[in-house]
Scaffold this motif. Structure first.
Motif, PDB file in Angstrom:
ATOM      1  N   ARG A  30       0.831  -1.204   0.000  1.00 41.51           N
ATOM      2  CA  ARG A  30       0.000   0.000   0.000  1.00 41.51           C
ATOM      3  C   ARG A  30       0.868   1.257   0.000  1.00 41.51           C
ATOM      4  O   ARG A  30       0.546   2.245  -0.666  1.00 41.51           O
ATOM      5  CB  ARG A  30      -0.965  -0.027   1.176  1.00 41.51           C
ATOM      6  CG  ARG A  30      -2.070  -1.057   0.939  1.00 41.51           C
ATOM      7  CD  ARG A  30      -2.939  -1.279   2.120  1.00 41.51           C
ATOM      8  NE  ARG A  30      -3.480  -0.028   2.628  1.00 41.51           N
ATOM      9  CZ  ARG A  30      -4.500   0.049   3.447  1.00 41.51           C
ATOM     10  NH1 ARG A  30      -5.111  -1.063   3.835  1.00 41.51           N
ATOM     11  NH2 ARG A  30      -4.926   1.205   3.881  1.00 41.51           N
ATOM     12  N   GLY A  31       1.989   1.217   0.717  1.00 44.40           N
ATOM     13  CA  GLY A  31       2.929   2.344   0.687  1.00 44.40           C
ATOM     14  C   GLY A  31       3.551   2.517  -0.684  1.00 44.40           C
ATOM     15  O   GLY A  31       3.697   3.648  -1.174  1.00 44.40           O
ATOM     16  N   LEU A  32       3.922   1.420  -1.305  1.00 41.42           N
ATOM     17  CA  LEU A  32       4.498   1.484  -2.653  1.00 41.42           C
ATOM     18  C   LEU A  32       3.495   2.048  -3.653  1.00 41.42           C
ATOM     19  O   LEU A  32       3.845   2.864  -4.508  1.00 41.42           O
ATOM     20  CB  LEU A  32       4.961   0.092  -3.101  1.00 41.42           C
ATOM     21  CG  LEU A  32       6.251  -0.419  -2.480  1.00 41.42           C
ATOM     22  CD1 LEU A  32       6.439  -1.900  -2.768  1.00 41.42           C
ATOM     23  CD2 LEU A  32       7.436   0.381  -2.985  1.00 41.42           C
ATOM     24  N   ILE A  33       2.242   1.623  -3.546  1.00 37.64           N
ATOM     25  CA  ILE A  33       1.212   2.121  -4.455  1.00 37.64           C
ATOM     26  C   ILE A  33       0.983   3.610  -4.237  1.00 37.64           C
ATOM     27  O   ILE A  33       0.809   4.365  -5.198  1.00 37.64           O
ATOM     28  CB  ILE A  33      -0.086   1.305  -4.290  1.00 37.64           C
ATOM     29  CG1 ILE A  33       0.120  -0.093  -4.882  1.00 37.64           C
ATOM     30  CG2 ILE A  33      -1.277   2.011  -4.934  1.00 37.64           C
ATOM     31  CD1 ILE A  33      -0.969  -1.087  -4.555  1.00 37.64           C
ATOM     32  N   GLN A  34       1.022   4.019  -2.996  1.00 37.27           N
ATOM     33  CA  GLN A  34       0.852   5.450  -2.710  1.00 37.27           C
ATOM     34  C   GLN A  34       1.989   6.261  -3.340  1.00 37.27           C
ATOM     35  O   GLN A  34       1.769   7.321  -3.903  1.00 37.27           O
ATOM     36  CB  GLN A  34       0.818   5.680  -1.203  1.00 37.27           C
ATOM     37  CG  GLN A  34       0.502   7.106  -0.822  1.00 37.27           C
ATOM     38  CD  GLN A  34       0.340   7.267   0.682  1.00 37.27           C
ATOM     39  OE1 GLN A  34       0.602   6.352   1.461  1.00 37.27           O
ATOM     40  NE2 GLN A  34      -0.083   8.438   1.094  1.00 37.27           N
ATOM     41  N   ASP A  35       3.206   5.739  -3.271  1.00 33.58           N
ATOM     42  CA  ASP A  35       4.368   6.440  -3.829  1.00 33.58           C
ATOM     43  C   ASP A  35       4.466   6.301  -5.347  1.00 33.58           C
ATOM     44  O   ASP A  35       5.002   7.182  -6.024  1.00 33.58           O
ATOM     45  CB  ASP A  35       5.656   5.908  -3.203  1.00 33.58           C
ATOM     46  CG  ASP A  35       5.789   6.254  -1.733  1.00 33.58           C
ATOM     47  OD1 ASP A  35       5.059   7.155  -1.253  1.00 33.58           O
ATOM     48  OD2 ASP A  35       6.619   5.614  -1.047  1.00 33.58           O
ATOM     49  N   HIS A  36       3.979   5.182  -5.880  1.00 35.12           N
ATOM     50  CA  HIS A  36       4.105   4.881  -7.320  1.00 35.12           C
ATOM     51  C   HIS A  36       2.773   4.330  -7.837  1.00 35.12           C
ATOM     52  O   HIS A  36       2.662   3.138  -8.146  1.00 35.12           O
ATOM     53  CB  HIS A  36       5.218   3.867  -7.566  1.00 35.12           C
ATOM     54  CG  HIS A  36       6.515   4.205  -6.920  1.00 35.12           C
ATOM     55  ND1 HIS A  36       7.378   5.124  -7.447  1.00 35.12           N
ATOM     56  CD2 HIS A  36       7.084   3.756  -5.761  1.00 35.12           C
ATOM     57  CE1 HIS A  36       8.438   5.226  -6.655  1.00 35.12           C
ATOM     58  NE2 HIS A  36       8.276   4.422  -5.630  1.00 35.12           N
ATOM     59  N   PRO A  37       1.754   5.171  -7.963  1.00 35.79           N
ATOM     60  CA  PRO A  37       0.406   4.685  -8.290  1.00 35.79           C
ATOM     61  C   PRO A  37       0.231   4.077  -9.678  1.00 35.79           C
ATOM     62  O   PRO A  37      -0.786   3.442  -9.931  1.00 35.79           O
ATOM     63  CB  PRO A  37      -0.453   5.942  -8.138  1.00 35.79           C
ATOM     64  CG  PRO A  37       0.478   7.087  -8.286  1.00 35.79           C
ATOM     65  CD  PRO A  37       1.809   6.614  -7.787  1.00 35.79           C
ATOM     66  N   ARG A  38       1.202   4.206 -10.551  1.00 36.21           N
ATOM     67  CA  ARG A  38       1.040   3.666 -11.915  1.00 36.21           C
ATOM     68  C   ARG A  38       1.835   2.376 -12.139  1.00 36.21           C
ATOM     69  O   ARG A  38       1.892   1.882 -13.261  1.00 36.21           O
ATOM     70  CB  ARG A  38       1.428   4.733 -12.930  1.00 36.21           C
ATOM     71  CG  ARG A  38       0.459   5.937 -12.873  1.00 36.21           C
ATOM     72  CD  ARG A  38       0.896   7.102 -13.733  1.00 36.21           C
ATOM     73  NE  ARG A  38       1.194   6.757 -15.098  1.00 36.21           N
ATOM     74  CZ  ARG A  38       0.307   6.730 -16.096  1.00 36.21           C
ATOM     75  NH1 ARG A  38      -0.942   7.032 -15.864  1.00 36.21           N
ATOM     76  NH2 ARG A  38       0.680   6.422 -17.314  1.00 36.21           N
ATOM     77  N   GLN A  39       2.401   1.826 -11.098  1.00 30.65           N
ATOM     78  CA  GLN A  39       3.168   0.581 -11.219  1.00 30.65           C
ATOM     79  C   GLN A  39       2.255  -0.615 -10.972  1.00 30.65           C
ATOM     80  O   GLN A  39       1.964  -0.975  -9.833  1.00 30.65           O
ATOM     81  CB  GLN A  39       4.334   0.570 -10.221  1.00 30.65           C
ATOM     82  CG  GLN A  39       5.390   1.598 -10.498  1.00 30.65           C
ATOM     83  CD  GLN A  39       6.086   1.324 -11.820  1.00 30.65           C
ATOM     84  OE1 GLN A  39       6.326   0.181 -12.188  1.00 30.65           O
ATOM     85  NE2 GLN A  39       6.403   2.384 -12.542  1.00 30.65           N
ATOM     86  N   THR A  40       1.791  -1.233 -12.036  1.00 28.98           N
ATOM     87  CA  THR A  40       0.804  -2.298 -11.895  1.00 28.98           C
ATOM     88  C   THR A  40       1.334  -3.528 -11.168  1.00 28.98           C
ATOM     89  O   THR A  40       0.550  -4.279 -10.591  1.00 28.98           O
ATOM     90  CB  THR A  40       0.228  -2.705 -13.258  1.00 28.98           C
ATOM     91  OG1 THR A  40       1.278  -3.140 -14.111  1.00 28.98           O
ATOM     92  CG2 THR A  40      -0.534  -1.570 -13.899  1.00 28.98           C
ATOM     93  N   ALA A  41       2.624  -3.747 -11.171  1.00 27.59           N
ATOM     94  CA  ALA A  41       3.181  -4.908 -10.462  1.00 27.59           C
ATOM     95  C   ALA A  41       2.827  -4.862  -8.979  1.00 27.59           C
ATOM     96  O   ALA A  41       2.580  -5.910  -8.362  1.00 27.59           O
ATOM     97  CB  ALA A  41       4.696  -4.961 -10.641  1.00 27.59           C
ATOM     98  N   PHE A  42       2.768  -3.673  -8.410  1.00 29.95           N
ATOM     99  CA  PHE A  42       2.427  -3.536  -6.993  1.00 29.95           C
ATOM    100  C   PHE A  42       0.978  -3.955  -6.744  1.00 29.95           C
ATOM    101  O   PHE A  42       0.667  -4.634  -5.765  1.00 29.95           O
ATOM    102  CB  PHE A  42       2.659  -2.107  -6.503  1.00 29.95           C
ATOM    103  CG  PHE A  42       4.078  -1.615  -6.672  1.00 29.95           C
ATOM    104  CD1 PHE A  42       5.158  -2.482  -6.719  1.00 29.95           C
ATOM    105  CD2 PHE A  42       4.329  -0.264  -6.796  1.00 29.95           C
ATOM    106  CE1 PHE A  42       6.452  -2.028  -6.878  1.00 29.95           C
ATOM    107  CE2 PHE A  42       5.631   0.211  -6.953  1.00 29.95           C
ATOM    108  CZ  PHE A  42       6.698  -0.669  -6.996  1.00 29.95           C
ATOM    109  N   TYR A  43       0.089  -3.552  -7.637  1.00 30.92           N
ATOM    110  CA  TYR A  43      -1.323  -3.912  -7.500  1.00 30.92           C
ATOM    111  C   TYR A  43      -1.521  -5.417  -7.672  1.00 30.92           C
ATOM    112  O   TYR A  43      -2.338  -6.025  -6.979  1.00 30.92           O
ATOM    113  CB  TYR A  43      -2.170  -3.178  -8.539  1.00 30.92           C
ATOM    114  CG  TYR A  43      -2.230  -1.686  -8.383  1.00 30.92           C
ATOM    115  CD1 TYR A  43      -3.203  -1.078  -7.590  1.00 30.92           C
ATOM    116  CD2 TYR A  43      -1.335  -0.853  -9.059  1.00 30.92           C
ATOM    117  CE1 TYR A  43      -3.281   0.299  -7.473  1.00 30.92           C
ATOM    118  CE2 TYR A  43      -1.408   0.527  -8.947  1.00 30.92           C
ATOM    119  CZ  TYR A  43      -2.379   1.093  -8.154  1.00 30.92           C
ATOM    120  OH  TYR A  43      -2.452   2.463  -8.048  1.00 30.92           O
ATOM    121  N   LYS A  44      -0.799  -6.000  -8.617  1.00 35.78           N
ATOM    122  CA  LYS A  44      -0.939  -7.439  -8.854  1.00 35.78           C
ATOM    123  C   LYS A  44      -0.506  -8.240  -7.631  1.00 35.78           C
ATOM    124  O   LYS A  44      -1.202  -9.173  -7.224  1.00 35.78           O
ATOM    125  CB  LYS A  44      -0.138  -7.864 -10.090  1.00 35.78           C
ATOM    126  CG  LYS A  44      -0.741  -7.355 -11.380  1.00 35.78           C
ATOM    127  CD  LYS A  44      -0.061  -7.916 -12.607  1.00 35.78           C
ATOM    128  CE  LYS A  44       1.284  -7.308 -12.850  1.00 35.78           C
ATOM    129  NZ  LYS A  44       1.827  -7.631 -14.196  1.00 35.78           N
TER     130      LYS A  44
END
Length: 163
Positions: A30-44
């Motif tokens: 969730r921290g990574l997504i907040q910092d890098h919201p367009r990196q789909t690998a984090f969401y996956k």
């Protein structure tokens, strides 16, 4: 990580996921997504974490968020084409849970068919056939199950959702 706590965060999240430390993995992701919201690998990975932790609807939300975060017209906002794997994962979850079936079909139509289908591709085809009540559904499910070793976790998954 003591001097630079964010360095290697994605690798740490992967390790936490592998060791079933789901809450810690989710917190980092969730921290990574907040910092890098367009990196789909984090969401996956977040979706995988949530599915394994038993939060399937939340996993679906994470994947829908991934699609929203990268959605914009070509030539604007640093266009990034949608990740086909996100669409496949989301459609699979929808089909497995027998919800949002129109959305699942829409997602599949947007993904180009693979040149050489792998197990996941055949599985989603069998799920789509079952949920669409197509006449070939049983045949597809039987073929997939017969080619999946009974001691493999994928066999249990396919048996559970394909019956």
């Amino acid at each position: 990580r003591k001097s630079s706590p964010k360095v290697g965060s994605f690798l740490l999240a992967q390790l936490l996921f592998a060791t079933k430390a789901f809450q810690d993995a989710e917190r980092i992701l969730r921290g990574l997504i907040q910092d890098h919201p367009r990196q789909t690998a984090f969401y996956k990975l977040l979706a995988f974490v949530r599915v394994e932790a038993g939060f399937r609807v939340e996993a679906m939300r994470a994947l829908e968020q991934a699609l929203e975060a990268t959605h914009c017209a070509p030539g604007s906002c640093g266009f990034q084409p949608p990740d086909p794997e996100v669409k496949r994962m989301l459609a699979t979850l929808y089909f497995e849970d027998n919800i949002e079936l129109e959305r699942a079909q829409e997602l599949l139509r947007e993904v180009p068919p693979p040149e050489k289908p792998v197990w996941d591709d055949l599985y989603i085809q069998a799920l789509a056939a079952k949920r669409g009540e197509r006449p070939d559904a049983k045949k597809l499910a039987e073929a997939l199950l017969s080619q999946t070793p009974t001691d493999h976790p994928a066999h249990e998954r396919a048996s559970s959702f394909l019956g």
